[in-house]
Design a protein around this motif. Structure first.
Motif, short mmCIF file in Angstrom:
data_model
loop_
_atom_site.label_atom_id
_atom_site.label_comp_id
_atom_site.label_asym_id
_atom_site.label_seq_id
_atom_site.Cartn_x
_atom_site.Cartn_y
_atom_site.Cartn_z
N ASP A 1 2.04 6.74 -6.91
CA ASP A 1 1.01 7.66 -7.39
C ASP A 1 1.25 9.10 -6.95
N ASP A 2 1.57 9.30 -5.68
CA ASP A 2 1.72 10.66 -5.15
C ASP A 2 2.93 11.38 -5.73
N ARG B 1 1.11 4.26 -2.90
CA ARG B 1 0.98 5.69 -2.59
C ARG B 1 2.20 6.47 -3.06
N LYS C 1 0.84 -1.21 0.00
CA LYS C 1 0.00 0.00 0.00
C LYS C 1 0.88 1.25 0.00
N THR C 2 1.94 1.23 0.77
CA THR C 2 2.88 2.36 0.79
C THR C 2 3.53 2.54 -0.57
#
Length: 104
Positions: free
Chosen positions: A70-71, A67, A63-64
């Protein structure tokens, strides 16, 4: 996609999940997760089990990774570097907390 859990072979009674579940909960492709495995950021719970099963602690890592990708619009190498640094920070914080607890 359905959630797939399995019992780890030869380890404690903790649950593990298959790569498809990691992809489902993280938004990464299975190829991206396999990249994380190939560079050593996550590892199957037991190398002998096929298909590979991963400890649920890998959920946080994937999940990290998503992120970060994407971020910050990182490629796989950028994600790997950022994840490595995040893991080192977590380890250092845990060591610091343990030292502070010993000192009083």
């Amino acid at each position: 996609m359905s959630t797939q859990f399995a019992e780890p072979a030869g380890q404690d009674d903790g649950q593990v999940c298959h790569i498809e579940y990691l992809a489902e909960v993280s938004g990464l492709s299975t190829d991206e997760i396999e990249d994380l495995v190939s560079i050593g950021l996550i590892a199957p719970a037991d190398d002998a089990v096929r298909p590979p099963a991963f400890g649920l602690c890998c959920v946080l890592t994937v999940k990290t990774a998503r992120r970060l990708r994407d971020d910050f619009q990182l490629d796989r190498h950028g994600v790997a570097l950022a994840l490595t640094l995040v893991q080192q920070i977590r380890e250092l914080r845990a060591e610091l907390k343990a030292l502070q607890a010993r000192l009083g």
